[in-house]
Design a protein around this motif. Sequence first.
Motif, PDB file in Angstrom:
ATOM      1  N   LYS A  37       0.830  -1.200   0.000  1.00  0.00           N
ATOM      2  CA  LYS A  37       0.000   0.000   0.000  1.00  0.00           C
ATOM      3  C   LYS A  37       0.870   1.258   0.000  1.00  0.00           C
ATOM      4  N   GLU A  40       2.195   1.856  -3.485  1.00  0.00           N
ATOM      5  CA  GLU A  40       1.182   2.435  -4.382  1.00  0.00           C
ATOM      6  C   GLU A  40       0.961   3.917  -4.074  1.00  0.00           C
ATOM      7  N   LEU A  41       0.958   4.245  -2.792  1.00  0.00           N
ATOM      8  CA  LEU A  41       0.765   5.649  -2.403  1.00  0.00           C
ATOM      9  C   LEU A  41       1.886   6.524  -2.946  1.00  0.00           C
ATOM     10  N   LEU A  44       1.642   7.026  -6.614  1.00  0.00           N
ATOM     11  CA  LEU A  44       0.635   8.036  -6.959  1.00  0.00           C
ATOM     12  C   LEU A  44       1.205   9.453  -6.794  1.00  0.00           C
ATOM     13  N   ILE A  45       1.934   9.636  -5.731  1.00  0.00           N
ATOM     14  CA  ILE A  45       2.536  10.967  -5.503  1.00  0.00           C
ATOM     15  C   ILE A  45       3.509  11.297  -6.628  1.00  0.00           C
ATOM     16  N   GLY A  48       1.565  12.308  -9.623  1.00  0.00           N
ATOM     17  CA  GLY A  48       0.976  13.638  -9.433  1.00  0.00           C
ATOM     18  C   GLY A  48       2.009  14.743  -9.591  1.00  0.00           C
TER      19      GLY A  48
ATOM     20  N   ARG B 141      -7.195  13.909  -6.271  1.00  0.00           N
ATOM     21  CA  ARG B 141      -5.864  13.445  -5.872  1.00  0.00           C
ATOM     22  C   ARG B 141      -4.775  14.419  -6.314  1.00  0.00           C
ATOM     23  N   GLN B 142      -4.943  14.895  -7.531  1.00  0.00           N
ATOM     24  CA  GLN B 142      -3.927  15.828  -8.042  1.00  0.00           C
ATOM     25  C   GLN B 142      -3.928  17.126  -7.231  1.00  0.00           C
ATOM     26  N   ILE B 145      -2.118  16.571  -4.002  1.00  0.00           N
ATOM     27  CA  ILE B 145      -0.653  16.530  -4.140  1.00  0.00           C
ATOM     28  C   ILE B 145      -0.091  17.932  -4.355  1.00  0.00           C
ATOM     29  N   ARG B 196       4.912  12.920   1.554  1.00  0.00           N
ATOM     30  CA  ARG B 196       4.102  11.695   1.741  1.00  0.00           C
ATOM     31  C   ARG B 196       3.270  11.781   3.017  1.00  0.00           C
ATOM     32  N   ASP B 197       3.870  12.272   4.108  1.00  0.00           N
ATOM     33  CA  ASP B 197       3.145  12.383   5.371  1.00  0.00           C
ATOM     34  C   ASP B 197       1.983  13.366   5.269  1.00  0.00           C
ATOM     35  N   VAL B 199       0.291  14.084   2.380  1.00  0.00           N
ATOM     36  CA  VAL B 199      -0.695  13.685   1.382  1.00  0.00           C
ATOM     37  C   VAL B 199      -1.388  12.369   1.748  1.00  0.00           C
ATOM     38  N   ALA B 200      -0.698  11.507   2.455  1.00  0.00           N
ATOM     39  CA  ALA B 200      -1.228  10.175   2.741  1.00  0.00           C
ATOM     40  C   ALA B 200      -2.599  10.193   3.419  1.00  0.00           C
ATOM     41  N   GLY B 204      -4.914   8.360   0.883  1.00  0.00           N
ATOM     42  CA  GLY B 204      -4.638   6.981   1.281  1.00  0.00           C
ATOM     43  C   GLY B 204      -5.890   6.125   1.257  1.00  0.00           C
ATOM     44  N   LEU B 207      -6.807   3.994  -1.767  1.00  0.00           N
ATOM     45  CA  LEU B 207      -6.046   2.780  -2.050  1.00  0.00           C
ATOM     46  C   LEU B 207      -6.670   1.556  -1.411  1.00  0.00           C
ATOM     47  N   GLN B 208      -7.587   1.776  -0.476  1.00  0.00           N
ATOM     48  CA  GLN B 208      -8.151   0.629   0.216  1.00  0.00           C
ATOM     49  C   GLN B 208      -9.240  -0.050  -0.607  1.00  0.00           C
TER      50      GLN B 208
END
Lengths: 262, 208
Positions: A37, A40-41, A44-45, A48, B141-142, B145, B196-197, B199-200, B204, B207-208
Amino acid sequence: MKHKHQDSIIRLAFGEHDSETEKRLLEAGVGDADSQKEFELVSLIREGLKKAGHDTPQCQMSIERVRDAILNQNIRETRNSATFWSWASVGVAACAFLYVLSNNRSSLPETRLVSNTEKTNFLQETPTMSDKQPDTQVVSAWQPSVLSGANVSAHKPKETTRKVADRPSLPAKWNDITSSIVKRTAETVARVATRSDATRNAHAVPFALSDASASIQNELFDSAVTGEQGEPIILINTDTDTDTGAQVATEVQSFENIPIGG
Amino acid sequence: MSPPQSSATVASRADFTMNLDDDNALVERARKGDFSAFERLFDRHRLIAFRFAYQMTRRIDDAEDLVQDAFVRAYNNLHRYRDEARFTTWLLRIISNLATDRARMSKRRNNLEQQEATGALVWMTDTSNMDPISNLEKDRRQIAIEKGLAALPVHHRTVIILRDIEERDYQEIAAILGCTVGGAKLRVLRARRALRDRVAPLIGDELQ
């Protein structure tokens, strides 16, 4: 998830692992579900971010704008220079003004600069009317002592003399005159008080004071007329000198046989 | 009618022209007072400079101001330019420094960064300042980010833009930042982790 593993996944997603490591990680399926996961995250970043680079608008800037900015900057620098020199001249003028002001202050009379304490000391040292006030108080303070008995002569003159002597910068001549007057007054008062009994004290004191007053007057007169010992006395007449046109002056060594008064 | 020219003559003239058009040669001419050489430098690098400035500021007018200031500073400091670095690298370094200075000096921007750094997610839902049509066109999503990138501290944002948007190699990034290649790699990694921290939590769940 540990940082080290997370960093490895980030590097993998951004394609920054070497080929062997990348191949090994991808064949192993990155790891557990969480790692998958995470991969994948981060992927995606990365996508983007790549997309974010594509939406940059058209650049409309021209060289004229930069040229104007450079020219305006030069103008601004010139203005800054002019402003600097104008402010510098103002500063120099202010410094000169302060210098002149400080010089003037130092040449002003001392009474403008002294504090209250110094002013009080100065007034005490100056022989003015206010300076005679303690002596007057001393004389009037003797009155109850005189009424009480004859032991006044043993204490009061000493105290008075000490008070007068404490004054630091009084002229020596003035000190001598004052101490002499006070001493003579005290002796007169003591003599009268000794001679008088208790019932006559009320009448004796004014006489004693009048004697003391006469003694003071004589002392002041003598000191004023005689001056310093050995100094000549100059008498100025109303007649005028034919040679100089000024008043005639006569110099004598003694004041005897010279009439004084109107 | 012009006389015929040999191929060697044409080649040497081409080399001469290339040398003249070389950045270092243009800088040298500009140092001597030839403003047309500086105009050539501007034409050559303005797009790169504007793209980087726009990624840093996300506003066209701010980006143009940044590029203008960068070229003015470059013109004033042409005597400091050393030939061992590329002019692009030098220019991007100037823009990076200017952007950092502006970000530090601007209280308004600092306040915004602090508000966003405290974890408030208002910046994700507040799209009132954006064009609605643009919002429809961009997927959620874009937006997350891009806004997450804009909310990063300027030193993180710089390295991500240089590496992941401008796609510059680590050696050039190190030259721009004035650090070693290893240091540049470490900075990029930290910046990605920070992004990442941010945006997640927002993307996130997809993704599930």
